[in-house]
Every structure is written in structure tokens, then in C-alpha cells.
Write an enzyme that holds these catalytic residues in place. Structure first.
Site, PDB file in Angstrom:
ATOM      1  N   ASN A   1     -15.336 -20.493  -5.645  1.00  0.00           N
ATOM      2  CA  ASN A   1     -14.938 -19.088  -5.482  1.00  0.00           C
ATOM      3  C   ASN A   1     -16.076 -18.249  -6.050  1.00  0.00           C
ATOM      4  O   ASN A   1     -16.170 -18.045  -7.256  1.00  0.00           O
ATOM      5  CB  ASN A   1     -13.633 -18.823  -6.221  1.00  0.00           C
ATOM      6  CG  ASN A   1     -13.155 -17.382  -6.067  1.00  0.00           C
ATOM      7  OD1 ASN A   1     -13.836 -16.534  -5.479  1.00  0.00           O
ATOM      8  ND2 ASN A   1     -11.989 -17.082  -6.609  1.00  0.00           N
TER       9      ASN A   1
ATOM     10  N   ARG B   1     -13.478 -20.058  -0.973  1.00  0.00           N
ATOM     11  CA  ARG B   1     -12.625 -18.884  -0.800  1.00  0.00           C
ATOM     12  C   ARG B   1     -13.454 -17.778  -0.163  1.00  0.00           C
ATOM     13  O   ARG B   1     -14.500 -17.391  -0.686  1.00  0.00           O
ATOM     14  CB  ARG B   1     -12.089 -18.405  -2.141  1.00  0.00           C
ATOM     15  CG  ARG B   1     -11.213 -17.156  -1.995  1.00  0.00           C
ATOM     16  CD  ARG B   1     -10.984 -16.483  -3.330  1.00  0.00           C
ATOM     17  NE  ARG B   1     -10.151 -15.289  -3.180  1.00  0.00           N
ATOM     18  CZ  ARG B   1     -10.310 -14.175  -3.874  1.00  0.00           C
ATOM     19  NH1 ARG B   1     -11.308 -14.075  -4.755  1.00  0.00           N
ATOM     20  NH2 ARG B   1      -9.511 -13.148  -3.688  1.00  0.00           N
TER      21      ARG B   1
ATOM     22  N   HIS C   1      -4.868 -11.999  -0.891  1.00  0.00           N
ATOM     23  CA  HIS C   1      -4.168 -12.977  -1.747  1.00  0.00           C
ATOM     24  C   HIS C   1      -3.365 -13.965  -0.900  1.00  0.00           C
ATOM     25  O   HIS C   1      -2.429 -14.599  -1.384  1.00  0.00           O
ATOM     26  CB  HIS C   1      -3.210 -12.297  -2.740  1.00  0.00           C
ATOM     27  CG  HIS C   1      -3.869 -11.406  -3.727  1.00  0.00           C
ATOM     28  ND1 HIS C   1      -3.299 -10.211  -4.143  1.00  0.00           N
ATOM     29  CD2 HIS C   1      -5.046 -11.491  -4.387  1.00  0.00           C
ATOM     30  CE1 HIS C   1      -4.089  -9.623  -5.014  1.00  0.00           C
ATOM     31  NE2 HIS C   1      -5.157 -10.380  -5.186  1.00  0.00           N
TER      32      HIS C   1
ATOM     33  N   HIS D   1       2.574 -11.335  -6.248  1.00  0.00           N
ATOM     34  CA  HIS D   1       1.349 -11.829  -6.881  1.00  0.00           C
ATOM     35  C   HIS D   1       0.814 -10.691  -7.741  1.00  0.00           C
ATOM     36  O   HIS D   1       0.244  -9.726  -7.237  1.00  0.00           O
ATOM     37  CB  HIS D   1       0.334 -12.231  -5.811  1.00  0.00           C
ATOM     38  CG  HIS D   1      -0.991 -12.668  -6.372  1.00  0.00           C
ATOM     39  ND1 HIS D   1      -1.419 -13.985  -6.363  1.00  0.00           N
ATOM     40  CD2 HIS D   1      -1.992 -11.961  -6.950  1.00  0.00           C
ATOM     41  CE1 HIS D   1      -2.616 -14.055  -6.924  1.00  0.00           C
ATOM     42  NE2 HIS D   1      -2.988 -12.846  -7.276  1.00  0.00           N
TER      43      HIS D   1
ATOM     44  N   ARG E   1      -6.874  -0.147  -9.538  1.00  0.00           N
ATOM     45  CA  ARG E   1      -6.733   0.432  -8.201  1.00  0.00           C
ATOM     46  C   ARG E   1      -5.468   1.272  -8.116  1.00  0.00           C
ATOM     47  O   ARG E   1      -4.437   0.923  -8.693  1.00  0.00           O
ATOM     48  CB  ARG E   1      -6.689  -0.669  -7.134  1.00  0.00           C
ATOM     49  CG  ARG E   1      -7.925  -1.535  -7.083  1.00  0.00           C
ATOM     50  CD  ARG E   1      -7.736  -2.653  -6.062  1.00  0.00           C
ATOM     51  NE  ARG E   1      -8.766  -3.679  -6.215  1.00  0.00           N
ATOM     52  CZ  ARG E   1      -8.566  -4.969  -6.008  1.00  0.00           C
ATOM     53  NH1 ARG E   1      -7.366  -5.406  -5.654  1.00  0.00           N
ATOM     54  NH2 ARG E   1      -9.550  -5.833  -6.160  1.00  0.00           N
TER      55      ARG E   1
ATOM     56  N   GLU F   1      -4.230 -21.437  -6.185  1.00  0.00           N
ATOM     57  CA  GLU F   1      -5.035 -21.151  -5.006  1.00  0.00           C
ATOM     58  C   GLU F   1      -6.082 -22.231  -4.758  1.00  0.00           C
ATOM     59  O   GLU F   1      -6.379 -22.571  -3.602  1.00  0.00           O
ATOM     60  CB  GLU F   1      -5.713 -19.788  -5.155  1.00  0.00           C
ATOM     61  CG  GLU F   1      -4.732 -18.629  -5.179  1.00  0.00           C
ATOM     62  CD  GLU F   1      -5.379 -17.315  -5.550  1.00  0.00           C
ATOM     63  OE1 GLU F   1      -5.803 -16.594  -4.630  1.00  0.00           O
ATOM     64  OE2 GLU F   1      -5.447 -17.015  -6.759  1.00  0.00           O
TER      65      GLU F   1
END
Length: 401
Positions: free
Chosen positions: A11, A93, A182, A210, A243, A386
Site C-alpha cells: 500500500n 492497493r 474503502h 468504516h 475532511r 484490507e
């Protein structure tokens, strides 16, 4: 299971690389680690081989190539080198796959070119993901490189959920639609929740929350995503660490025309200086909760705004699904912040959603039910994985081809 059974999961971020080496015989971790501050002073590699003491290396990692070379050296020192014949694939990823990439994909030059074309809708993520793929290919050009896309699981959303209500020609020309993110986590957790209930994923409707520094919600019907809170970018949806989440588009025009902010300044504001951070100056939920408990009004407002948005999506996705069998909390905040889970579900008893205070207070790394026995909807904490999901998808693809 015979032959090569290991998958290295990478990742790659803008200044970091996370990795795990997984044996697909039993899903066990052979090693994991993180390289951070790539291209900066004070670079650090933390390497954790299974069953051995964790090691830390401090160095200047000039670029991702230097970082991955260092990772390869640490793996080799444990007899797990990238040249091992037991390595079946490297799984990557990749955040944005657009409309084209809806399943795990073997990386070719054509695939990389398309991921590059998607950079305008994922400028913070896709460039780093591409770099990770290119460096890994240089280290093992003979090995299958598999891209697993964050957006893929959400590609099943019906068109009416994926479309924004703007001029279709303009939207199509500029690829403006809701993609969601996600997805690997939502896919893994929705399946794991079904297992927790002792049912096939095709029989279960789940709302997955999540919740990390970034956060998203998905409505999963019979194992298929039918809606999710993030959109064209990861900015839409929940109140997050930095955010804003959902916001009137007119705010952008107002800040530009009246406030005199440039488009880049507004982008910076909404992505990096909003959310919990914008409301109270902290983006770590642990600190926000501590301050709120001590009577800090700004932290209390931030917590309440965060939970309010969660409840709106919970109720909305209940309506979308029609029947909800389970609500699953996952990721850093979802798995560890009991007050967030309790507050998000408070007052939803008429919908069959309730949390047992004692069960909710239990800390565990295992999937567990936190709703009372009488509850019509199972509320659960389901740790996400993940990396294992990426490894599974990568391994399955390699064995199909």
C-alpha cells in the site's frame, strides 16, 4: 494447496509504504511493516517478522525505490526475500479504478496508463499507487502484479445511486459520478459480518461503517453494494478527521467569489482543515472525546456533529435496504471508540437497533456482537483486514489465469 502460496501486499502512499507478506495456506502473516517519511529527513522502517522481535531502521529513503529495496533486504534477512519461489504475486492497493476496473486486475502497461488517466479524480492517491507498482515490477519483473481497487466493490451501485443530478453530457465527459472508496474494507467486513451471524453473505443486508481518520458508510444487500457515502472523491459523506464530508456546493462558490479563496485554497480547506480538525482543532477522536468529557464546548460540538452525520446515514441506508440484518462498525474509530458506537445507535430502538452498554465496553481484537439479545438488528464490531482481502483477491486472480 501446493506451489507458490505467498502474496506480498503493498500500500504505497505519497510518503509511505505499508506492507504485509501473507501465506494463503492459512492467511497467516509472515511479516509486516511500514516505511514512512520517504523523501524526507528522519525516514523510518519498522519491520515485524512473525514470531521474531520487531526491528526499526532509521535512514534517508530518497524515494519509493529505495524504500522498497530496504523492505526487500529486511525480508531477505528473515528468509522471506522477494526472490523466493514461494511468492505467487504482489498485490497493490490502488485507490481509484474508475468505471473500467471493477475487479482485481493484472497490471500491464495498458492498465497503468488507464490508472494514470484517473489521476485527476484521485490526485492524492493514484500517483503513489502507480509508483509502488512500478518499483515492485522493477524488483520482480517476472512476478504477477495485481491491482485491487478501492472503488471496485461499489461498482455495483445502481445508476440512480451513482449518478449526480447534473447535465449528463458534462458528467460523462469529465467522468463525474459517485465511485465510493474503502471498498476493500467494506467487502471484507460485510462478508465477515455474515460469518459472524452464521449466514451466507447472499442472505444478509448489512450497513458497514468504516470509521477511521477517513470514514465511509455502505449499504450492502446480499453481498452487493447498493450505496455508499463517498462519491467522486473521498471528500463526500461523513464528517471525518480533516475532511468536511457533505457540504452545499454553493459554499465553494461563496468562498471563491466572496471570500476570495482560490480553488486550491478551498480544496486544501475542505480536505485538510475541516472535519473534526476544523471544528475543534483536533482530528484524533480519542483527544476529541477526552476534551468533550472535560467540558470543552468545541470538542463537544465536533463529537455531536460527527455522530449526527453517522445517524443520518444509518437511517438513510436503512431506508435504502428496506431490511437490515446487521450494522457493523470497523476501522480505528469504529473498532475502538465505544462512545461513538453508543451515540450513533442511541434512539434508534424503533428501527430495531440498540447497543448493550456492557458488551459495547468490551475491548477485543475479535469480531463480536454488541447488541442485546432482544435486538432485531445485530450491531457488531468487526475488525477490518484490507491486506488479507487484497491478498485473497490477488491470489485467486493469479490462479485463474
Amino acid at each position: 494447496m501446493t506451489g507458490a502460496t505467498r502474496v506480498l501486499v503493498l500500500n504505497a502512499g505519497s510518503s509511505s509504504v505499508k506492507y504485509q507478506l501473507i501465506d494463503m495456506v492459512d492467511g497467516s502473516r509472515l511479516a509486516s511493516g511500514l516505511v514512512e517519511r520517504i523523501g524526507e529527513s528522519g525516514g523510518r522502517l519498522v519491520h515485524a517478522p512473525h514470531g521474531r522481535e520487531k526491528r526499526e531502521v532509521s535512514a534517508l529513503f530518497a524515494d519509493h525505490a529505495a524504500a522498497l529495496k530496504a523492505v526487500a533486504e529486511e525480508l531477505t534477512a528473515d528468509g522471506l526475500g522477494l526472490d523466493s519461489p514461494e511468492l505467487a504475486a504482489i498485490g497493490h492497493r490502488v485507490v481509484h479504478g474508475g468505471l473500467r476496473f471493477t475487479e482485481p486486475t493484472l497490471v500491464t502497461e495498458e492498465v497503468l496508463a488507464e490508472i494514470r488517466r484517473l489521476i485527476p479524480v484521485a490526485p492524492l492517491h493514484n500517483p503513489a499507487n502507480i509508483t509502488g507498482v512500478e518499483v515492485a515490477r522493477a524488483l520482480r519483473p517476472d512476478l504477477p502484479q495485481v491491482a485491487v481497487f478501492d472503488t471496485a466493490f461499489h461498482a455495483t451501485m445502481p445508476e440512480y445511486a451513482a449518478r449526480y443530478a447534473i447535465d449528463r453530457r458534462t458528467a460523462d465527459e469529465h467522468r463525474v459520478r459517485r465511485y465510493g472508496f474503502h471498498g476493500t474494507s467494506h467487502q471484507y467486513v460485510s462478508r465477515a459480518t455474515a460469518r459472524l451471524l452464521g449466514k451466507d453473505p447472499a442472505e444478509v443486508n448489512v450497513i458497514v461503517l468504516h470509521l477511521g481518520n477517513g470514514g465511509s458508510v455502505s449499504a450492502v444487500s446480499g453481498g452487493v453494494c447498493v450505496d455508499t457515502s463517498m462519491g467522486l472523491t473521498p471528500l463526500e459523506g461523513l464528517v471525518m478527521g480533516t475532511r468536511s464530508g457533505d457540504i452545499d456546493p454553493g459554499v465553494v462558490f461563496h468562498l471563491h467569489r466572496v471570500g476570495g479563496l482560490s480553488i486550491d485554497q478551498i480544496d486544501e480547506l475542505l480536505n485538510r482543515r475541516s472535519g473534526l480538525l476544523g471544528l475543534c482543532g483536533d482530528n484524533d477522536m480519542r483527544e476529541v472525546m477526552r476534551r468533550a468529557d472535560e467540558g470543552d464546548a468545541e470538542a463537544k460540538l465536533a463529537f455531536d456533529a460527527y455522530v449526527h452525520r453517522l445517524r443520518k446515514y444509518l437511517g438513510g441506508y436503512y431506508a435504502v435496504l428496506g431490511r437490515v440484518d446487521a450494522v457493523a462498525f470497523t476501522a480505528g474509530v469504529g473498532e475502538n471508540a465505544a462512545p461513538v458506537r453508543a451515540a450513533a445507535c442511541a434512539g434508534l430502538e424503533e428501527l430495531g437497533i440498540a447497543v448493550d452498554p456492557e458488551l459495547n465496553a468490551v475491548r477485543s481484537g475479535e469480531a463480536r456482537v454488541i447488541s442485546p439479545e432482544y435486538s432485531r438488528v445485530t450491531v457488531a464490531v468487526v475488525p477490518t483486514d484490507e491486506e488479507l482481502e487484497i491478498a485473497r483477491q490477488s491470489f485467486a486472480l493469479v490462479h485463474q489465469t
